[in-house]
Every structure is written in structure tokens, then in C-alpha cells.
Design a protein around this motif. Structure first.
Motif, PDB file in Angstrom:
ATOM      1  N   LEU A  86      48.655  27.528  -9.539  1.00 31.97           N
ATOM      2  CA  LEU A  86      48.192  27.757  -8.170  1.00 31.97           C
ATOM      3  C   LEU A  86      48.098  26.452  -7.382  1.00 31.97           C
ATOM      4  O   LEU A  86      48.314  26.432  -6.168  1.00 31.97           O
ATOM      5  CB  LEU A  86      46.845  28.479  -8.181  1.00 31.97           C
ATOM      6  N   MET A  87      47.784  25.350  -8.065  1.00 33.79           N
ATOM      7  CA  MET A  87      47.715  24.060  -7.389  1.00 33.79           C
ATOM      8  C   MET A  87      49.078  23.616  -6.863  1.00 33.79           C
ATOM      9  O   MET A  87      49.157  22.800  -5.932  1.00 33.79           O
ATOM     10  CB  MET A  87      47.158  22.994  -8.334  1.00 33.79           C
ATOM     11  N   ARG A  88      50.138  24.160  -7.416  1.00 28.70           N
ATOM     12  CA  ARG A  88      51.481  23.835  -6.921  1.00 28.70           C
ATOM     13  C   ARG A  88      51.728  24.457  -5.549  1.00 28.70           C
ATOM     14  O   ARG A  88      52.722  24.149  -4.887  1.00 28.70           O
ATOM     15  CB  ARG A  88      52.533  24.289  -7.936  1.00 28.70           C
ATOM     16  N   LEU A  89      50.804  25.323  -5.119  1.00 33.29           N
ATOM     17  CA  LEU A  89      50.860  25.912  -3.784  1.00 33.29           C
ATOM     18  C   LEU A  89      49.839  25.276  -2.847  1.00 33.29           C
ATOM     19  O   LEU A  89      49.512  25.836  -1.803  1.00 33.29           O
ATOM     20  CB  LEU A  89      50.625  27.429  -3.866  1.00 33.29           C
ATOM     21  N   HIS A  90      49.315  24.116  -3.187  1.00 33.13           N
ATOM     22  CA  HIS A  90      48.369  23.362  -2.362  1.00 33.13           C
ATOM     23  C   HIS A  90      49.038  23.021  -1.021  1.00 33.13           C
ATOM     24  O   HIS A  90      50.244  22.768  -0.976  1.00 33.13           O
ATOM     25  CB  HIS A  90      47.996  22.080  -3.114  1.00 33.13           C
ATOM     26  N   PRO A  91      48.284  23.043   0.090  1.00 29.23           N
ATOM     27  CA  PRO A  91      46.838  23.204   0.243  1.00 29.23           C
ATOM     28  C   PRO A  91      46.439  24.662   0.486  1.00 29.23           C
ATOM     29  O   PRO A  91      47.137  25.405   1.168  1.00 29.23           O
ATOM     30  CB  PRO A  91      46.537  22.362   1.487  1.00 29.23           C
ATOM     31  N   TRP A  92      45.285  25.040  -0.052  1.00 28.04           N
ATOM     32  CA  TRP A  92      44.714  26.368   0.148  1.00 28.04           C
ATOM     33  C   TRP A  92      43.647  26.258   1.241  1.00 28.04           C
ATOM     34  O   TRP A  92      42.590  25.663   1.029  1.00 28.04           O
ATOM     35  CB  TRP A  92      44.093  26.879  -1.140  1.00 28.04           C
ATOM     36  N   ARG A  93      43.918  26.847   2.391  1.00 30.14           N
ATOM     37  CA  ARG A  93      43.025  26.669   3.542  1.00 30.14           C
ATOM     38  C   ARG A  93      42.066  27.837   3.742  1.00 30.14           C
ATOM     39  O   ARG A  93      40.928  27.634   4.161  1.00 30.14           O
ATOM     40  CB  ARG A  93      43.851  26.428   4.811  1.00 30.14           C
ATOM     41  N   LYS A  94      42.493  29.073   3.519  1.00 33.10           N
ATOM     42  CA  LYS A  94      41.635  30.242   3.775  1.00 33.10           C
ATOM     43  C   LYS A  94      41.210  30.865   2.446  1.00 33.10           C
ATOM     44  O   LYS A  94      42.009  31.044   1.544  1.00 33.10           O
ATOM     45  CB  LYS A  94      42.382  31.277   4.626  1.00 33.10           C
ATOM     46  N   TRP A 291      40.936  22.102  -3.671  1.00 33.62           N
ATOM     47  CA  TRP A 291      42.065  22.977  -3.351  1.00 33.62           C
ATOM     48  C   TRP A 291      42.674  22.663  -1.992  1.00 33.62           C
ATOM     49  O   TRP A 291      43.658  23.288  -1.600  1.00 33.62           O
ATOM     50  CB  TRP A 291      41.616  24.437  -3.417  1.00 33.62           C
ATOM     51  N   MET A 292      42.088  21.729  -1.248  1.00 29.24           N
ATOM     52  CA  MET A 292      42.637  21.272   0.027  1.00 29.24           C
ATOM     53  C   MET A 292      42.207  19.824   0.188  1.00 29.24           C
ATOM     54  O   MET A 292      41.144  19.528   0.708  1.00 29.24           O
ATOM     55  CB  MET A 292      42.132  22.124   1.197  1.00 29.24           C
ATOM     56  N   ARG A 293      43.057  18.916  -0.284  1.00 29.10           N
ATOM     57  CA  ARG A 293      42.648  17.517  -0.437  1.00 29.10           C
ATOM     58  C   ARG A 293      42.920  16.657   0.791  1.00 29.10           C
ATOM     59  O   ARG A 293      42.659  15.456   0.759  1.00 29.10           O
ATOM     60  CB  ARG A 293      43.363  16.908  -1.649  1.00 29.10           C
ATOM     61  N   PHE A 294      43.453  17.240   1.838  1.00 29.00           N
ATOM     62  CA  PHE A 294      43.727  16.468   3.042  1.00 29.00           C
ATOM     63  C   PHE A 294      42.461  16.335   3.891  1.00 29.00           C
ATOM     64  O   PHE A 294      41.403  16.840   3.539  1.00 29.00           O
ATOM     65  CB  PHE A 294      44.843  17.133   3.856  1.00 29.00           C
ATOM     66  N   GLN A 295      42.594  15.643   5.027  1.00 27.64           N
ATOM     67  CA  GLN A 295      41.449  15.507   5.926  1.00 27.64           C
ATOM     68  C   GLN A 295      41.044  16.870   6.483  1.00 27.64           C
ATOM     69  O   GLN A 295      41.856  17.779   6.602  1.00 27.64           O
ATOM     70  CB  GLN A 295      41.794  14.561   7.073  1.00 27.64           C
ATOM     71  N   SER A 296      39.758  16.980   6.831  1.00 28.09           N
ATOM     72  CA  SER A 296      39.243  18.228   7.374  1.00 28.09           C
ATOM     73  C   SER A 296      38.203  17.898   8.442  1.00 28.09           C
ATOM     74  O   SER A 296      38.095  16.755   8.891  1.00 28.09           O
ATOM     75  CB  SER A 296      38.666  19.097   6.259  1.00 28.09           C
ATOM     76  N   LEU A 297      37.420  18.894   8.837  1.00 31.56           N
ATOM     77  CA  LEU A 297      36.529  18.750   9.990  1.00 31.56           C
ATOM     78  C   LEU A 297      35.667  17.489   9.958  1.00 31.56           C
ATOM     79  O   LEU A 297      35.535  16.824  10.994  1.00 31.56           O
ATOM     80  CB  LEU A 297      35.649  19.995  10.133  1.00 31.56           C
ATOM     81  N   PRO A 298      35.027  17.112   8.843  1.00 34.57           N
ATOM     82  CA  PRO A 298      34.190  15.908   8.884  1.00 34.57           C
ATOM     83  C   PRO A 298      34.944  14.662   9.343  1.00 34.57           C
ATOM     84  O   PRO A 298      34.339  13.748   9.918  1.00 34.57           O
ATOM     85  CB  PRO A 298      33.720  15.769   7.422  1.00 34.57           C
ATOM     86  N   ASP A 299      36.262  14.648   9.125  1.00 35.41           N
ATOM     87  CA  ASP A 299      37.066  13.501   9.545  1.00 35.41           C
ATOM     88  C   ASP A 299      37.444  13.575  11.018  1.00 35.41           C
ATOM     89  O   ASP A 299      37.910  12.581  11.583  1.00 35.41           O
ATOM     90  CB  ASP A 299      38.346  13.425   8.706  1.00 35.41           C
ATOM     91  N   TYR A 300      37.254  14.735  11.626  1.00 34.71           N
ATOM     92  CA  TYR A 300      37.681  14.940  13.005  1.00 34.71           C
ATOM     93  C   TYR A 300      36.529  14.846  13.994  1.00 34.71           C
ATOM     94  O   TYR A 300      36.734  14.989  15.199  1.00 34.71           O
ATOM     95  CB  TYR A 300      38.348  16.314  13.151  1.00 34.71           C
ATOM     96  N   LEU A 301      35.301  14.633  13.492  1.00 38.30           N
ATOM     97  CA  LEU A 301      34.134  14.502  14.358  1.00 38.30           C
ATOM     98  C   LEU A 301      33.751  13.032  14.505  1.00 38.30           C
ATOM     99  O   LEU A 301      33.993  12.213  13.606  1.00 38.30           O
ATOM    100  CB  LEU A 301      32.958  15.290  13.781  1.00 38.30           C
ATOM    101  N   ASP A 302      33.137  12.720  15.629  1.00 32.22           N
ATOM    102  CA  ASP A 302      32.643  11.365  15.863  1.00 32.22           C
ATOM    103  C   ASP A 302      31.589  11.037  14.803  1.00 32.22           C
ATOM    104  O   ASP A 302      30.589  11.756  14.685  1.00 32.22           O
ATOM    105  CB  ASP A 302      32.025  11.310  17.262  1.00 32.22           C
ATOM    106  N   PRO A 303      31.785   9.997  14.002  1.00 27.62           N
ATOM    107  CA  PRO A 303      30.831   9.695  12.927  1.00 27.62           C
ATOM    108  C   PRO A 303      29.436   9.346  13.439  1.00 27.62           C
ATOM    109  O   PRO A 303      28.452   9.491  12.713  1.00 27.62           O
ATOM    110  CB  PRO A 303      31.474   8.506  12.203  1.00 27.62           C
TER     111      PRO A 303
END
Length: 326
Positions: A86-94, A291-303
């Protein structure tokens, strides 16, 4: 990939009021799967073929984790093989999903969105449902669990179609499929759905009015629309048009207030328009996981100020509106 994975669903569809559009749907899917569809598709299909068999278990569609629940845990070897494949189908978003103890902790806690809208829906019992931009089909499974007679998910991203097929390898329900189509790929004139969901799509459309009109045409008269989208906090008819990226997304075009969105729905022929939820998206609802190792919401908000995006715009607030085709 050919039409074979879609045949059981299309046969179910042919027994419904949507039967006149079966051949058009087949043609649209074949065109999307033609030469050059996606360079990674052969590797994804290999992963599908190498998914391990699992012991018998009950299908769970009404819990936060869609999947399988059985009395016996997986062997360590089977669980490791299942995880690796299943990891070969990364990224799993939903999601999330759970397969006999293996927890797919996806980027989105999509169950939270479902919980916000489930009680406000008209009963889905026996309904023909369309889920536009459905991703890998998590919410479509929940619709089926809520009693829908048939659910057609559409999403142009082939990885999400393959992810759905991986989950359906174990859940095995022909009343649901994810077709590799965008709303623009549907056969001309297709209509007759009792309920149409458009969640997380509206703000990506260059022409929001055209999208609402398209959704209305897909519904039978009196059918129900569930629209979930980014909104601008506040009253009145204001609309935010991001000058560039929004929360690092390139393709966000219009973010209206709820009041403005209600007016737009009315102008496009919808009645009984009501907002059933308005919620700020939190770092707990959308985040990076194994299961989703890329950037996500915490990286898109003003720190320094999480009420703002990294671009200095208002941070994501999402609303769910329900309306009826007039």
C-alpha cells in the motif's frame, strides 16, 4: 488499465435511471486511460496485483476508519507485506482506513468532515449519488454506509483511482466505483442523481458559477446538493481572490463569504439553501503522517500567527452548504 475493474459497477449502474449514460461513461473512461495516461500507472497496477490475501472479516463502512474488522489479527508477515504494498501508492490523502489492524493514518481526518454533515443530509437510503472530486473514495464509502443505493465517485487523478481499487480489493462492493474523470469529462446531458456532493472542489474552479450550474444539471429536479468549500470569514458578499498562491496552493481562485455563496447558489437555481457547518481547519485535521510524508497544513500557516497563511491571507475556514435543485 482497461475497463475490466469498472465493469461490475457499470453493470450495477445499468440497472438504474442512469443506464442511458453507461456507454458514454465507458468511452470517457477509455479515453482517460489511453496511451500516456500516467507514467507510474504500470507500477501502481503491479502493486495492486501484489496485494496479499487477507483472512475473512466484516466490512465496516459506518465507523471513522472504513475497512475490515475481524476476530483474528494479521500475521506479522502479512501485515508487513500489506503495509509495504500500500505504501507503493503513497501519498494517501483521504481516510482513515483500517484493514484488519493495519491503520492507514491519512493526511486528512476525512471522518471529521463526514461527522459535520451526516446528520444534516436528507436520508441517502436507496439514492443515486455522485461524489465529484472524491479522491480515493473515503466519503463515497461513508455514503454507501449511510444507505445509498449506488455511488459514483469521479476524480481525474489516477493514483486516487488505484487507491480506491486497492481498498475495494478487500471491501468488494460493486455499488461503488471511482472513475478517472473530472466533471468536465462526463457525458453530455447526464443527469438523474438524487444527491450530488462537491467537497473541496469549488475553490479550484476558475468559473464558480459554471460549476454550480453543472452540479445543478447533474441532479434530478428536487435533488440535493452538498457543497463543501473554503469560505471567507465575515458577513456580506465579500470574495477573496488570492493574488497568487493560497496556503501554498496555486489553483485557488475564489473564496466567498457564506452569505455570498448563498446568493450564488440562488442565482444558479438552487432553493432551500442552508449552511450546516462552518469550521476552521486545524493542524490536527490536516497534517503529515507516515502515509503522507509531504508538507501539509502546518507548513502552510504563518508560524507566528496560525490565523494567517504563509502568504499573509486568512487561514482556511471551510463551510458545508446544502441546497435543493429547483
Amino acid at each position: 488499465m482497461d475497463l475490466t475493474p469498472f465493469h461490475p459497477f457499470l453493470e450495477q449502474l445499468e440497472r438504474t435511471a442512469l443506464a442511458p449514460w453507461r456507454s458514454g461513461l465507458e468511452e470517457a473512461v477509455l479515453e482517460r486511460l489511453g496511451p500516456g495516461a500516467h507514467g507510474d500507472l504500470p507500477a501502481w497496477e503491479t502493486a495492486l496485483a501484489e496485494l496479499p490475501d487477507l483472512p475473512g472479516a466484516a466490512v465496516v463502512l459506518t465507523d471513522s476508519c472504513v475497512g475490515l474488522q475481524g476476530p483474528d489479527p494479521l500475521s506479522a508477515e502479512t501485515e508487513a507485506r500489506l503495509r509495504e504494498t500500500l505504501m507503493r501508492l503513497h501519498p494517501w490523502r483521504k481516510g482513515p482506513y483500517r484493514l484488519q489492524g493495519l491503520h492507514l493514518d491519512t493526511e486528512w481526518r476525512s471522518d471529521w468532515k463526514w461527522d459535520r454533515l451526516a446528520d444534516a443530509l436528507s436520508p441517502l437510503d436507496g439514492r443515486l449519488v455522485l461524489d465529484v472530486g472524491c479522491g480515493n473514495g473515503y466519503h463515497a464509502w461513508r455514503m454507501l454506509g449511510a444507505g445509498a443505493g449506488l455511488v459514483m465517485g469521479i476524480d481525474p487523478t489516477l493514483l486516487y483511482v488505484v487507491q480506491f481499487q486497492a481498498i475495494n480489493r478487500y471491501l468488494g462492493d460493486d455499488r461503488l466505483s471511482v472513475l478517472p474523470l473530472g466533471i468536465e469529462h462526463l457525458p453530455a446531458g447526464i443527469t438523474g442523481f438524487d444527491t450530488v456532493f462537491s467537497m473541496g472542489v469549488f475553490y479550484h474552479r476558475r468559473s464558480p458559477m459554471d460549476h454550480l450550474l453543472e452540479l445543478g444539471r447533474l441532479l434530478r429536479p428536487g435533488g440535493e446538493l452538498v457543497l463543501e468549500t473554503l469560505v471567507l470569514e465575515g458577513e456580506g458578499d465579500s470574495v477573496l481572490v488570492p493574488p497568487g498562491r493560497y496556503a501554498s496552493m496555486r489553483n485557488v481562485w475564489f473564496i466567498p463569504t457564506v452569505d455570498a455563496l448563498k446568493v450564488w447558489l440562488g442565482r444558479c437555481g438552487f432553493t432551500e439553501v442552508r449552511a450546516v457547518d462552518v469550521s476552521r481547519t486545524t493542524r490536527e485535521e490536516q497534517r503529515s503522517t507516515d502515509w503522507m510524508r509531504f508538507q501539509s497544513l502546518p507548513d502552510y500557516l504563518d508560524p507566528e500567527d496560525p490565523s494567517l497563511t504563509v502568504e499573509g491571507l486568512p487561514a482556511p475556514i471551510r463551510a458545508i452548504l446544502i441546497a435543493r435543485r429547483g
